[in-house]
Design a protein around this motif. Structure first.
Motif, PDB file in Angstrom:
ATOM      1  N   LEU A   1       0.854  -1.181   0.000  1.00 13.35           N
ATOM      2  CA  LEU A   1       0.000   0.000   0.000  1.00 13.35           C
ATOM      3  C   LEU A   1       0.896   1.240   0.000  1.00 13.35           C
ATOM      4  CD1 LEU A   1      -2.606   1.552   0.170  1.00 13.35           C
ATOM      5  CD2 LEU A   1      -2.745   1.013   2.602  1.00 13.35           C
ATOM      6  N   VAL A   2       1.073   1.821  -1.170  1.00 10.89           N
ATOM      7  CA  VAL A   2       1.934   2.987  -1.342  1.00 10.89           C
ATOM      8  C   VAL A   2       1.101   4.243  -1.118  1.00 10.89           C
ATOM      9  CG1 VAL A   2       3.420   4.250  -2.943  1.00 10.89           C
ATOM     10  CG2 VAL A   2       3.404   1.752  -2.962  1.00 10.89           C
ATOM     11  N   GLY A   3       1.608   5.183  -0.357  1.00 12.21           N
ATOM     12  CA  GLY A   3       0.897   6.437  -0.130  1.00 12.21           C
ATOM     13  C   GLY A   3       0.847   7.291  -1.387  1.00 12.21           C
ATOM     14  N   ASN A   4      -0.175   8.158  -1.467  1.00  7.60           N
ATOM     15  CA  ASN A   4      -0.304   9.043  -2.627  1.00  7.60           C
ATOM     16  C   ASN A   4       0.823  10.072  -2.671  1.00  7.60           C
ATOM     17  OD1 ASN A   4      -2.621   7.726  -3.370  1.00  7.60           O
ATOM     18  ND2 ASN A   4      -4.012   9.231  -2.472  1.00  7.60           N
ATOM     19  N   TYR A   5       1.226  10.442  -3.875  1.00  8.45           N
ATOM     20  CA  TYR A   5       2.261  11.449  -4.063  1.00  8.45           C
ATOM     21  C   TYR A   5       2.053  12.108  -5.420  1.00  8.45           C
ATOM     22  CZ  TYR A   5       4.322   7.649  -6.807  1.00  8.45           C
ATOM     23  OH  TYR A   5       4.513   6.637  -7.709  1.00  8.45           O
ATOM     24  N   GLU A   6       2.662  13.275  -5.594  1.00 10.92           N
ATOM     25  CA  GLU A   6       2.634  13.968  -6.884  1.00 10.92           C
ATOM     26  C   GLU A   6       3.946  14.700  -7.082  1.00 10.92           C
ATOM     27  OE1 GLU A   6       0.238  17.751  -8.344  1.00 10.92           O
ATOM     28  OE2 GLU A   6      -1.075  15.996  -8.383  1.00 10.92           O
ATOM     29  N   HIS A   7       4.637  14.409  -8.179  1.00 14.46           N
ATOM     30  CA  HIS A   7       5.896  15.058  -8.578  1.00 14.46           C
ATOM     31  C   HIS A   7       7.096  14.648  -7.717  1.00 14.46           C
ATOM     32  CE1 HIS A   7       3.555  17.287 -11.380  1.00 14.46           C
ATOM     33  NE2 HIS A   7       2.971  18.054 -10.481  1.00 14.46           N
ATOM     34  N   THR A   8       6.889  14.378  -6.427  1.00 15.20           N
ATOM     35  CA  THR A   8       7.993  13.993  -5.559  1.00 15.20           C
ATOM     36  C   THR A   8       7.488  13.017  -4.502  1.00 15.20           C
ATOM     37  OG1 THR A   8       9.572  14.752  -3.882  1.00 15.20           O
ATOM     38  CG2 THR A   8       7.584  16.080  -4.170  1.00 15.20           C
ATOM     39  N   LEU A   9       8.306  12.027  -4.164  1.00 16.48           N
ATOM     40  CA  LEU A   9       7.938  11.074  -3.115  1.00 16.48           C
ATOM     41  C   LEU A   9       7.902  11.740  -1.745  1.00 16.48           C
ATOM     42  CD1 LEU A   9       9.950   7.900  -4.199  1.00 16.48           C
ATOM     43  CD2 LEU A   9       7.535   8.396  -4.587  1.00 16.48           C
ATOM     44  N   ASP A  10       8.536  12.908  -1.617  1.00 21.31           N
ATOM     45  CA  ASP A  10       8.525  13.621  -0.343  1.00 21.31           C
ATOM     46  C   ASP A  10       7.129  14.116   0.034  1.00 21.31           C
ATOM     47  OD1 ASP A  10      11.244  13.224  -0.061  1.00 21.31           O
ATOM     48  OD2 ASP A  10      11.787  15.161  -0.933  1.00 21.31           O
TER      49      ASP A  10
ATOM     50  N   MET B   1       4.554  12.246   0.133  1.00 17.18           N
ATOM     51  CA  MET B   1       3.835  11.118   0.719  1.00 17.18           C
ATOM     52  C   MET B   1       3.729  11.277   2.230  1.00 17.18           C
ATOM     53  SD  MET B   1       4.746   7.033   0.422  1.00 17.18           S
ATOM     54  CE  MET B   1       5.161   7.213  -1.318  1.00 17.18           C
ATOM     55  N   THR B   2       2.584  10.908   2.800  1.00 14.11           N
ATOM     56  CA  THR B   2       2.413  10.905   4.250  1.00 14.11           C
ATOM     57  C   THR B   2       3.420   9.938   4.881  1.00 14.11           C
ATOM     58  OG1 THR B   2       0.059  11.394   4.019  1.00 14.11           O
ATOM     59  CG2 THR B   2       0.763  10.435   6.106  1.00 14.11           C
ATOM     60  N   PRO B   3       4.176  10.369   5.913  1.00 18.27           N
ATOM     61  CA  PRO B   3       5.248   9.535   6.470  1.00 18.27           C
ATOM     62  C   PRO B   3       4.798   8.145   6.906  1.00 18.27           C
ATOM     63  CG  PRO B   3       5.468  11.779   7.270  1.00 18.27           C
ATOM     64  CD  PRO B   3       4.179  11.727   6.515  1.00 18.27           C
ATOM     65  N   SER B   4       3.598   8.006   7.475  1.00 22.20           N
ATOM     66  CA  SER B   4       3.162   6.681   7.928  1.00 22.20           C
ATOM     67  C   SER B   4       2.980   5.720   6.762  1.00 22.20           C
ATOM     68  CB  SER B   4       1.864   6.795   8.724  1.00 22.20           C
ATOM     69  OG  SER B   4       0.849   7.409   7.938  1.00 22.20           O
ATOM     70  N   TYR B   5       2.592   6.225   5.585  1.00 19.95           N
ATOM     71  CA  TYR B   5       2.497   5.378   4.400  1.00 19.95           C
ATOM     72  C   TYR B   5       3.887   5.056   3.844  1.00 19.95           C
ATOM     73  CZ  TYR B   5      -2.551   6.106   4.166  1.00 19.95           C
ATOM     74  OH  TYR B   5      -3.901   6.125   4.443  1.00 19.95           O
ATOM     75  N   ALA B   6       4.795   6.006   3.938  1.00 25.34           N
ATOM     76  CA  ALA B   6       6.154   5.770   3.449  1.00 25.34           C
ATOM     77  C   ALA B   6       6.857   4.665   4.230  1.00 25.34           C
ATOM     78  CB  ALA B   6       6.966   7.063   3.522  1.00 25.34           C
ATOM     79  N   ALA B   7       6.394   4.395   5.451  1.00 24.30           N
ATOM     80  CA  ALA B   7       7.003   3.345   6.277  1.00 24.30           C
ATOM     81  C   ALA B   7       6.531   1.949   5.913  1.00 24.30           C
ATOM     82  CB  ALA B   7       6.704   3.607   7.754  1.00 24.30           C
ATOM     83  N   HIS B   8       5.502   1.838   5.056  1.00 28.87           N
ATOM     84  CA  HIS B   8       5.011   0.517   4.679  1.00 28.87           C
ATOM     85  C   HIS B   8       6.064  -0.248   3.878  1.00 28.87           C
ATOM     86  CE1 HIS B   8       0.513   1.920   4.854  1.00 28.87           C
ATOM     87  NE2 HIS B   8       1.096   1.903   6.037  1.00 28.87           N
ATOM     88  N   THR B   9       6.077  -1.546   4.050  1.00 26.21           N
ATOM     89  CA  THR B   9       6.966  -2.410   3.276  1.00 26.21           C
ATOM     90  C   THR B   9       6.135  -3.293   2.351  1.00 26.21           C
ATOM     91  OG1 THR B   9       6.964  -4.114   4.994  1.00 26.21           O
ATOM     92  CG2 THR B   9       8.690  -2.435   5.109  1.00 26.21           C
ATOM     93  N   HIS B  10       6.798  -3.888   1.366  1.00 35.19           N
ATOM     94  CA  HIS B  10       6.092  -4.783   0.446  1.00 35.19           C
ATOM     95  C   HIS B  10       5.879  -6.127   1.124  1.00 35.19           C
ATOM     96  CE1 HIS B  10       5.038  -7.058  -3.151  1.00 35.19           C
ATOM     97  NE2 HIS B  10       4.982  -5.923  -3.820  1.00 35.19           N
TER      98      HIS B  10
ATOM     99  N   THR C   1       1.341  -2.887   5.705  1.00 38.01           N
ATOM    100  CA  THR C   1       0.079  -3.314   5.106  1.00 38.01           C
ATOM    101  C   THR C   1       0.326  -4.156   3.859  1.00 38.01           C
ATOM    102  OG1 THR C   1      -0.024  -1.333   3.730  1.00 38.01           O
ATOM    103  CG2 THR C   1      -1.125  -1.215   5.868  1.00 38.01           C
ATOM    104  N   ALA C   2      -0.729  -4.815   3.415  1.00 36.07           N
ATOM    105  CA  ALA C   2      -0.785  -5.435   2.092  1.00 36.07           C
ATOM    106  C   ALA C   2      -2.159  -5.128   1.527  1.00 36.07           C
ATOM    107  CB  ALA C   2      -0.552  -6.938   2.158  1.00 36.07           C
ATOM    108  N   ILE C   3      -2.240  -4.891   0.214  1.00 34.51           N
ATOM    109  CA  ILE C   3      -3.493  -4.487  -0.408  1.00 34.51           C
ATOM    110  C   ILE C   3      -3.722  -5.269  -1.696  1.00 34.51           C
ATOM    111  CG2 ILE C   3      -2.392  -2.576  -1.671  1.00 34.51           C
ATOM    112  CD1 ILE C   3      -5.027  -0.996  -1.269  1.00 34.51           C
ATOM    113  N   LYS C   4      -4.984  -5.562  -1.967  1.00 35.38           N
ATOM    114  CA  LYS C   4      -5.405  -6.108  -3.260  1.00 35.38           C
ATOM    115  C   LYS C   4      -6.461  -5.169  -3.811  1.00 35.38           C
ATOM    116  CE  LYS C   4      -6.890 -10.215  -5.722  1.00 35.38           C
ATOM    117  NZ  LYS C   4      -6.679 -11.665  -5.797  1.00 35.38           N
ATOM    118  N   ARG C   5      -6.254  -4.692  -5.042  1.00 32.51           N
ATOM    119  CA  ARG C   5      -7.102  -3.654  -5.634  1.00 32.51           C
ATOM    120  C   ARG C   5      -8.036  -4.275  -6.667  1.00 32.51           C
ATOM    121  NH1 ARG C   5      -4.869   1.166  -4.059  1.00 32.51           N
ATOM    122  NH2 ARG C   5      -2.661   1.127  -3.440  1.00 32.51           N
TER     123      ARG C   5
END
Length: 290
Positions: free
Chosen positions: A40-49, A51-60, A96-100
């Motif tokens: 579950l990758v957090g939303n971003y635009e133009h730069t990964l910076d 992204m909300t930090p709690s989402y950036a901490a997610h692993t695959h 997290t893990a997500i299925k879309r």
């Protein structure tokens, strides 16, 4: 002899441990691979910076044989691999893990899966309070713009908090305010798994099997029924306990501009200490009554 659909499913060892509704939407046996589950990758635009930090901490998520240092490979319920959701080694962090997916008809759906959880076995002690929680959620959106809503039922098993073994099922019906991402007006974010607003499910105390040393695991059965037409929870079952969720609210926010008929499934785990924690999912069956 007349062979029914139920007869065929009971004859299949992979499906006979589930109780699916009439149509199986997806059946994910992780001996066959990831089956569409991803980070579950957090939303971003133009730069990964952005992204909300709690989402950036997610692993695959990983395909894991559930190996331990003392006994070797544990494996899954009836095969070699399970899906592993692993946190980083930091108190309060989650992964997290997500299925879309999307849905083609709004009606009753049923999520079933087998799960277990443990902290990383870095100490020769049981460590039963090192996992804060494990849980699951749907991220849904209605199919029409008129009166469109995004609905997110959240369920977690609060295992431990502040060193105390809690063992209680909870739900959540609030999230953080929406935050715009970037400058194009196309992307926004909110942290619906932020660590506040969790409430106890009435009668939700449950003692799960948590074996005697830090490397032993036992698998648990979970079923969660939801009505996409009414956008409300119906019932859940964990092992031998059933919970009436008919009056339990979900997170509800205005519909997003590009998420119509969304049907996302999410699993998550939270760490209570500075130690990695693992949520293992052996197999998942999503079915519907249509």
């Amino acid at each position: 002899m007349t062979v029914t659909l139920q007869d065929l499913r009971l004859a299949d060892p992979r499906l006979s441990r589930f109780e699916p509704m009439r149509r199986i939407i997806c059946f994910d046996d992780f001996d066959r691979g990831y089956c569409g589950w991803t980070q579950l990758v957090g939303n971003y635009e133009h730069t990964l910076d952005s992204m909300t930090p709690s989402y950036a901490a997610h692993t695959h998520p990983q395909l894991a044989t559930v190996s331990h240092w003392d006994a070797g490979t544990h494996g899954g319920v009836d095969g070699t691999y399970a899906l592993k959701i692993a946190t980083r080694p930091k108190r309060g962090i989650r992964s997290t893990a997500i299925k879309r997916l999307t849905f083609r008809q709004a009606g009753p759906i049923r999520l079933e899966f087998y799960f277990t959880f443990k902290p990383e076995a870095t100490e020769l002690r049981l460590s039963e309070t090192d996992v804060r929680s494990v849980g699951f959620l749907y991220d849904l959106q209605t199919g029409h713009e008129q009166d469109g809503l995004r609905v997110m039922p959240h369920i977690r098993f609060l295992n431990a908090e502040d060193g105390r073994h809690i063992q209680r099922w909870q739900y959540k019906d609030e999230t953080t305010p929406l935050r715009a991402i970037g400058t194009e007006g196309k992307t926004a974010t909110h942290d619906h798994l932020a660590p506040f607003g969790w409430k106890d499910i009435p009668g939700g105390e449950q003692k799960l099997c948590y074996n005697e040393i830090p490397t032993k695991i036992n698998w648990h059965y979970m079923r969660f029924d939801f009505d996409l037409a009414a956008m409300r929870m119906i019932e859940m079952q964990c092992n031998d306990r059933r919970y009436d969720l008919a009056g339990i609210p979900s997170i509800v926010i205005p519909a997003m501009r590009n998420l119509w008929c969304m049907l996302n499934l999410v699993f998550f785990a939270e760490a209570e200490t500075d130690k990695r924690v693992f949520l293992y999912i052996d197999s998942v069956c999503l079915s519907g009554e249509f």
